[in-house]
Design an enzyme around this catalytic site. Structure first.
Site, PDB file in Angstrom:
ATOM      1  N   GLN A   1       0.820  -1.212   0.000  1.00  0.00           N
ATOM      2  CA  GLN A   1       0.000   0.000   0.000  1.00  0.00           C
ATOM      3  C   GLN A   1       0.856   1.266   0.000  1.00  0.00           C
ATOM      4  O   GLN A   1       0.486   2.289  -0.581  1.00  0.00           O
ATOM      5  CB  GLN A   1      -0.983  -0.002   1.179  1.00  0.00           C
ATOM      6  CG  GLN A   1      -0.358  -0.010   2.553  1.00  0.00           C
ATOM      7  CD  GLN A   1      -0.118  -1.410   3.080  1.00  0.00           C
ATOM      8  OE1 GLN A   1       0.068  -2.348   2.308  1.00  0.00           O
ATOM      9  NE2 GLN A   1      -0.120  -1.567   4.403  1.00  0.00           N
TER      10      GLN A   1
ATOM     11  N   ASN B   1       9.879  -6.568   1.842  1.00  0.00           N
ATOM     12  CA  ASN B   1       9.529  -7.990   1.733  1.00  0.00           C
ATOM     13  C   ASN B   1       8.971  -8.305   0.341  1.00  0.00           C
ATOM     14  O   ASN B   1       8.955  -7.458  -0.553  1.00  0.00           O
ATOM     15  CB  ASN B   1       8.539  -8.389   2.836  1.00  0.00           C
ATOM     16  CG  ASN B   1       7.228  -7.626   2.749  1.00  0.00           C
ATOM     17  OD1 ASN B   1       6.857  -7.088   1.696  1.00  0.00           O
ATOM     18  ND2 ASN B   1       6.507  -7.568   3.843  1.00  0.00           N
TER      19      ASN B   1
ATOM     20  N   GLN C   1      26.509 -11.644   7.003  1.00  0.00           N
ATOM     21  CA  GLN C   1      25.525 -11.545   5.924  1.00  0.00           C
ATOM     22  C   GLN C   1      24.429 -12.596   6.055  1.00  0.00           C
ATOM     23  O   GLN C   1      23.272 -12.344   5.730  1.00  0.00           O
ATOM     24  CB  GLN C   1      26.228 -11.651   4.575  1.00  0.00           C
ATOM     25  CG  GLN C   1      27.212 -10.517   4.303  1.00  0.00           C
ATOM     26  CD  GLN C   1      26.621  -9.138   4.587  1.00  0.00           C
ATOM     27  OE1 GLN C   1      25.582  -8.768   4.047  1.00  0.00           O
ATOM     28  NE2 GLN C   1      27.285  -8.369   5.449  1.00  0.00           N
TER      29      GLN C   1
ATOM     30  N   ASP D   1      28.167  -1.799   4.959  1.00  0.00           N
ATOM     31  CA  ASP D   1      26.754  -1.762   5.347  1.00  0.00           C
ATOM     32  C   ASP D   1      26.387  -0.452   6.033  1.00  0.00           C
ATOM     33  O   ASP D   1      25.248   0.014   5.929  1.00  0.00           O
ATOM     34  CB  ASP D   1      26.433  -2.921   6.302  1.00  0.00           C
ATOM     35  CG  ASP D   1      26.380  -4.264   5.597  1.00  0.00           C
ATOM     36  OD1 ASP D   1      26.226  -4.280   4.367  1.00  0.00           O
ATOM     37  OD2 ASP D   1      26.493  -5.300   6.278  1.00  0.00           O
TER      38      ASP D   1
ATOM     39  N   GLU E   1      12.787   3.899 -45.530  1.00  0.00           N
ATOM     40  CA  GLU E   1      11.869   3.349 -44.528  1.00  0.00           C
ATOM     41  C   GLU E   1      10.409   3.567 -44.910  1.00  0.00           C
ATOM     42  O   GLU E   1       9.502   3.176 -44.180  1.00  0.00           O
ATOM     43  CB  GLU E   1      12.148   3.977 -43.154  1.00  0.00           C
ATOM     44  CG  GLU E   1      13.506   3.563 -42.592  1.00  0.00           C
ATOM     45  CD  GLU E   1      13.769   4.126 -41.198  1.00  0.00           C
ATOM     46  OE1 GLU E   1      13.004   5.008 -40.772  1.00  0.00           O
ATOM     47  OE2 GLU E   1      14.723   3.668 -40.549  1.00  0.00           O
TER      48      GLU E   1
END
Length: 443
Positions: free
Chosen positions: A198, A221, A266, A368, A422
């Protein structure tokens, strides 16, 4: 971790992982970046449609349904940001400011190297920043202030006028204070308490409260990834990031405890994270396996690490570093750590990696958080054709054509020949009518 002996056997596994979308270790039918799930796709499609039709009402409804929070307002207030500073340890505030400065300095150096535009011989191009960018920051039960810095600062440094951040609220309806502090330090303009598909839909199409943006960046996710994929074209996106990946190439000079720690770091991200050691030393391989077991006893997230290393991790024994390099280029990892003699000499041979870390004093974890380049990197083999997030992602190029009469005369006949070949007579006519136009008389 499982040990694979020999280049050919390892190459066969990696070939299957890439060409057949198989896990590199277990050969189970799952892609490195996650195969499309029909049910997920339909859910996300429904969410996007509802946000388009109902706007803010849909955002309030989904936040209550999915995040279990009944919000009074979607946008974070200035008072909430001010209050966040009092709830964050001063050491963390200081650390975020130091990291912010280094990230800004790196991207500022990149900007100075960036082409500023040109106009010569009647043609050229101009460089402009995007007007508005949305950044997605995972949240809810955890805080990821580093993601805020690594996405917002490159955009700010590129000159983006408005940066909109979205992140899911906690159960009490608040955003984690470290996330708010990081957003303030990075120069984020507005923050909204929304997450999931959303939030992506709101940034792509706009609602009564959330402004529509030109580009959406940041990890999330499977629902967030699917939503980004679906809105691409309406807005630009930075890519579809999958689980974290590292390949560590080492020889017998490498420190086994360092290697183990880097692989664990990791693997700690996600049970689907991929941690691979490629080495020329059987002794090191055995030592690293031993070190992993020892170091895991100290970790809170050891179950996640264990699952990751068992299902996605492996140790590959090869005869030479050149064989290791060939495997790296095949796999195209997100993170590549080099811990072997004369590692810098191999940079020109390494074609496919999101970020390369050289030597024992350059662990991936520093990348990181604080080294400078963004930690938003291509995953799932996409380092073969895509790049890390940088200021380049937040600019656009406009070509310019400003030809003189002499240029038009010189180029026109050739253009007419091509247009007529063309079958586009209108194209040819648009040039002929100019070439044959009577000269205007000077008054």
């Amino acid at each position: 971790m499982r040990t694979i002996k020999g280049f050919n056997k390892a190459k066969k596994l990696l070939d299957r992982a890439i060409a057949s979308e198989y896990s590199p270790v277990s050969a189970s039918p799952k892609s490195r970046i996650g195969k499309s799930d029909v049910s997920v796709e339909q859910i996300v499609r429904n969410i996007i449609a509802e946000v388009q039709s109902k706007g803010d009402r849909a955002l309030f409804s989904y936040t209550e349904k999915l995040d279990k929070v009944a919000l009074d307002a979607l946008e974070v207030t200035k008072d909430e940001i001010v209050a966040a500073y009092s709830r964050v340890d001063k050491k963390l505030v200081s650390a975020l400011k130091v990291a912010s400065k280094r990230i800004h300095q790196f991207h500022l150096a990149c900007r100075k190297k960036l082409e500023t535009g040109f106009l010569t011989d009647g043609v050229g191009r101009q460089v402009r920043p995007l007007d508005s960018v949305g950044i997605y920051v995972p949240g809810g039960t955890a805080a990821y202030p580093s993601t805020v810095l690594m996405t917002a600062i490159p955009a700010k440094t590129a000159g983006v006028r408005e940066i909109i951040m979205v992140t899911p609220p906690k159960k009490d309806g608040a955003i984690p204070p470290p996330t708010l502090v990081a957003a303030d330090i990075a120069g984020v303009n507005r923050i909204f308490k929304i997450g999931g598909a959303q939030a992506i839909a709101a940034l792509a199409y706009g609602t009564e409260s959330v402004p529509k943006v030109d580009k959406i960046c940041g990890p999330g996710n499977i629902f967030v990834a699917m939503a980004k994929k679906m809105v691409f074209g309406v807005v630009d996106i930075d890519g579809i990031q999958g689980p974290s990946e590292i390949i560590l190439v080492a020889d017998d000079t490498a420190n086994a405890s360092f290697c183990a720690a880097d692989l664990i770091a990791q693997a700690e991200h996600d049970s689907m994270a991929s941690a691979i050691l490629i080495t020329t030393s059987a002794r090191l391989a055995a030592s690293v396996n031993h070190e992993i077991k020892k170091q895991l006893t100290r970790l809170v997230r050891k179950q996640i690490v264990n699952k990751s290393l068992e299902s996605q991790g492996m140790i590959v024994l090869v005869d030479t570093i050149d064989e290791a390099v060939r495997l790296v280029n095949l796999y195209a990892p997100e993170h590549l750590l080099l811990m072997f003699r004369n590692a810098r000499d191999y940079l020109k041979k390494l074609d496919n990696a999101g970020c390369i870390f050289i030597g024992p004093t350059s662990p991936v974890v520093l990348g990181d958080y604080i080294a400078g380049p963004s930690h938003v990197l291509p995953t799932g083999g996409t380092a073969r054709f895509s790049s890390p997030l940088s200021i380049d992602d937040f600019i656009k190029i406009t070509n310019i054509v400003a030809l003189s009469k002499d240029d038009q005369k010189l180029l026109g006949k050739t253009a007419i020949d091509i247009a007529e070949a063309e079958g586009l007579q209108g194209h040819a006519q648009a040039i002929k009518i100019r070439l044959h136009a009577p000269k205007s008389k000077a008054k």
